[in-house]
Scaffold this motif. Sequence first.
Motif, PDB file in Angstrom:
ATOM      1  N   ARG A  36       7.515   0.015   2.841  1.00 18.84           N
ATOM      2  CA  ARG A  36       7.640   0.364   4.269  1.00 18.84           C
ATOM      3  C   ARG A  36       7.292  -0.825   5.169  1.00 18.84           C
ATOM      4  O   ARG A  36       7.978  -1.115   6.125  1.00 18.84           O
ATOM      5  CB  ARG A  36       6.699   1.533   4.559  1.00 18.84           C
ATOM      6  CG  ARG A  36       7.043   2.351   5.788  1.00 18.84           C
ATOM      7  CD  ARG A  36       6.127   3.553   5.964  1.00 18.84           C
ATOM      8  NE  ARG A  36       4.723   3.208   5.833  1.00 18.84           N
ATOM      9  CZ  ARG A  36       3.886   3.788   4.961  1.00 18.84           C
ATOM     10  NH1 ARG A  36       4.320   4.728   4.156  1.00 18.84           N
ATOM     11  NH2 ARG A  36       2.619   3.421   4.897  1.00 18.84           N
ATOM     12  N   GLU A  37       6.206  -1.551   4.797  1.00 15.37           N
ATOM     13  CA  GLU A  37       5.649  -2.513   5.759  1.00 15.37           C
ATOM     14  C   GLU A  37       5.749  -3.979   5.350  1.00 15.37           C
ATOM     15  O   GLU A  37       5.568  -4.862   6.189  1.00 15.37           O
ATOM     16  CB  GLU A  37       4.142  -2.228   5.957  1.00 15.37           C
ATOM     17  CG  GLU A  37       3.827  -0.869   6.516  1.00 15.37           C
ATOM     18  CD  GLU A  37       2.331  -0.567   6.430  1.00 15.37           C
ATOM     19  OE1 GLU A  37       1.526  -1.493   6.224  1.00 15.37           O
ATOM     20  OE2 GLU A  37       1.984   0.618   6.573  1.00 15.37           O
ATOM     21  N   LEU A  38       5.930  -4.250   4.053  1.00 12.92           N
ATOM     22  CA  LEU A  38       5.811  -5.641   3.602  1.00 12.92           C
ATOM     23  C   LEU A  38       7.134  -6.204   3.106  1.00 12.92           C
ATOM     24  O   LEU A  38       7.880  -5.518   2.397  1.00 12.92           O
ATOM     25  CB  LEU A  38       4.778  -5.743   2.468  1.00 12.92           C
ATOM     26  CG  LEU A  38       3.361  -5.253   2.777  1.00 12.92           C
ATOM     27  CD1 LEU A  38       2.513  -5.237   1.503  1.00 12.92           C
ATOM     28  CD2 LEU A  38       2.707  -6.163   3.823  1.00 12.92           C
ATOM     29  N   SER A 154      14.237   2.768   0.369  1.00 12.03           N
ATOM     30  CA  SER A 154      14.078   1.394   0.872  1.00 12.03           C
ATOM     31  C   SER A 154      15.305   0.517   0.642  1.00 12.03           C
ATOM     32  O   SER A 154      15.384  -0.596   1.169  1.00 12.03           O
ATOM     33  CB  SER A 154      12.895   0.742   0.155  1.00 12.03           C
ATOM     34  OG  SER A 154      13.226   0.592  -1.229  1.00 12.03           O
ATOM     35  N   GLY A 155      16.210   0.984  -0.212  1.00 14.97           N
ATOM     36  CA  GLY A 155      17.347   0.138  -0.575  1.00 14.97           C
ATOM     37  C   GLY A 155      17.061  -0.712  -1.808  1.00 14.97           C
ATOM     38  O   GLY A 155      17.954  -1.365  -2.338  1.00 14.97           O
ATOM     39  N   PRO A 217      -1.268  -2.942  -7.810  1.00 12.68           N
ATOM     40  CA  PRO A 217      -1.363  -1.881  -6.801  1.00 12.68           C
ATOM     41  C   PRO A 217      -2.691  -1.932  -6.029  1.00 12.68           C
ATOM     42  O   PRO A 217      -2.717  -1.677  -4.817  1.00 12.68           O
ATOM     43  CB  PRO A 217      -1.279  -0.585  -7.625  1.00 12.68           C
ATOM     44  CG  PRO A 217      -0.609  -0.977  -8.893  1.00 12.68           C
ATOM     45  CD  PRO A 217      -0.999  -2.396  -9.157  1.00 12.68           C
ATOM     46  N   HIS A 218      -3.755  -2.297  -6.700  1.00 11.95           N
ATOM     47  CA  HIS A 218      -5.073  -2.334  -6.036  1.00 11.95           C
ATOM     48  C   HIS A 218      -5.155  -3.493  -5.042  1.00 11.95           C
ATOM     49  O   HIS A 218      -5.770  -3.360  -3.986  1.00 11.95           O
ATOM     50  CB  HIS A 218      -6.178  -2.446  -7.099  1.00 11.95           C
ATOM     51  CG  HIS A 218      -6.142  -1.313  -8.074  1.00 11.95           C
ATOM     52  ND1 HIS A 218      -6.635  -0.058  -7.778  1.00 11.95           N
ATOM     53  CD2 HIS A 218      -5.618  -1.216  -9.316  1.00 11.95           C
ATOM     54  CE1 HIS A 218      -6.425   0.749  -8.809  1.00 11.95           C
ATOM     55  NE2 HIS A 218      -5.811   0.073  -9.752  1.00 11.95           N
ATOM     56  N   ILE A 219      -4.520  -4.605  -5.387  1.00 13.59           N
ATOM     57  CA  ILE A 219      -4.525  -5.751  -4.464  1.00 13.59           C
ATOM     58  C   ILE A 219      -3.727  -5.403  -3.212  1.00 13.59           C
ATOM     59  O   ILE A 219      -4.153  -5.679  -2.084  1.00 13.59           O
ATOM     60  CB  ILE A 219      -3.934  -7.002  -5.168  1.00 13.59           C
ATOM     61  CG1 ILE A 219      -4.874  -7.453  -6.286  1.00 13.59           C
ATOM     62  CG2 ILE A 219      -3.692  -8.130  -4.171  1.00 13.59           C
ATOM     63  CD1 ILE A 219      -4.286  -8.492  -7.220  1.00 13.59           C
ATOM     64  N   VAL A 220      -2.575  -4.743  -3.406  1.00 12.47           N
ATOM     65  CA  VAL A 220      -1.748  -4.385  -2.249  1.00 12.47           C
ATOM     66  C   VAL A 220      -2.461  -3.313  -1.410  1.00 12.47           C
ATOM     67  O   VAL A 220      -2.468  -3.369  -0.181  1.00 12.47           O
ATOM     68  CB  VAL A 220      -0.349  -3.905  -2.708  1.00 12.47           C
ATOM     69  CG1 VAL A 220       0.455  -3.342  -1.540  1.00 12.47           C
ATOM     70  CG2 VAL A 220       0.409  -5.065  -3.371  1.00 12.47           C
TER      71      VAL A 220
END
Length: 426
Positions: A36-38, A154-155, A217-220
Amino acid sequence: MAFEPVLTRGIGELDLTDLKVYRAQGGYQALEKALRELAPGDVVQMVTDSGLRGRGGAGFPAGKKWSFLPDDGRPRYLVCNADESEPGTFKDRLLIEHHPHQLIEGIVLAAYAVQAVQAFIYLRGEFLEGYRVLQRALAQARDAGYVGRNILGSGFDLEIVVHRGAGAYICGEETGLLSSLQGGRGEPRLKPPFPAVAGLYGMPTVVNNVETLSCVPHIVARGPEWFRSIGPETSPGPKIFSVSGHVVRPGNYELPMGVPLAELIFEHAGGLRPGRRVKAVLPGGGSSPALTADHLDVPLDFDSVAQAGSMLGSGAVMVLDDTTCIVKAAYVLARFFAAESCGQCTPCREGTSWVARILGRIEAGQGRPEDLEVLKSLPGQMAGRTICPFSDASVGFLSSTLIHFEDEYLAHIERGACQVREVRSA
Ligand SMILES: Cc1cc2nc3c(=O)[nH]c(=O)nc-3n(C[C@H](O)[C@H](O)[C@H](O)COP(=O)(O)O)c2cc1C
Ligand code: SF4
């Protein structure tokens, strides 16, 4: 303050193989946020800033590896190395069998970051249960729109294929793995070119370990600064140590990188059996040179263990107490390496086999006076002269024990007997 597990949180208490349970723990939120954001480059930057270093053995910075891919329009691939065959290592198996969605989320995030068109999980052939768990989790993830076409609207498209190996240690080496994945023999090739430039089907390819990808996933979700706040500056983050050998509670222990060896053995793994002392420790599986009781204060991170003369590798800490015959331990490992050499390079093929034969002779009390000199000269002839680092690794433990425990080899050769039997009966 006690360390809060990150990668293993909930294992043993919750059924994290179930998508609903994983989602209830915040699972797939990092993926939703990223899509969504990155931008893909933002995810690469986050992983670079986190300082995450590969957990497969070499400790190479993950973000740096991702940024090496040439931007030349060719399709890119992501391969998860789940071959886990290093003696003493059993952390990836835990993550695969008990936390498959964390790995899948990490794979989709990494694939999005490098814009891979397809991902593969190269799974150790013996991990049948892991295969079933992964297939079920992948089916759930596909149904929920986390894998497949147009992920979460998201495509971005990504399919993940699980490929089972056929039980060869050398297929854990990334170029041997890629050859095997393409249907060829599991034989490494010279690098460069590195897989980032010419990998699967000759295309730019990222190969990362299960634990490395499970960190993503935890870093993001929590940010690179949070990751960097765990462990030492140069090797940050949580790490799963597989502890085996002569400890009271062998098992997987997730702790901050840099935990002192003594703390891992005595506080977490329950110490040694009553009356026993640490004789040697292999901190990075069967490929790592031995540390001794003088090294118990060494922090378990990539740089500190290297400074102490060994390597952290996959973080498989094998503890040998004073009832261990070092010659026998070296012989057992030598037989493993002789059996697993792929045979392409003469120093490795012949050297591993000769090392095993000579050690077998010494261990059986039939060693010759000249054997020790031959053994000391072999590592120099086998290391740094071959296609892949297997040959160097095969003599890591032997070389270190010829320095720290030469007297045991001498006792076997001169007296035809093992000193350790005397320790055991004392
Ligand atoms: C002989 C040999 C065996 C290896 N076995 C494994 C393995 O079982 N699993 C693994 O992740 N990496 C293994 N590696 C390291 C891989 O070649 C590669 O560096 C790694 O998968 C990269 O992932 P990372 O950067 O996330 O650590 C092995 C390397 C060598 C030389
Ligand atoms: S070093 Fe050994 S395992 Fe590696 S390619 Fe050569 S023969 Fe094969």
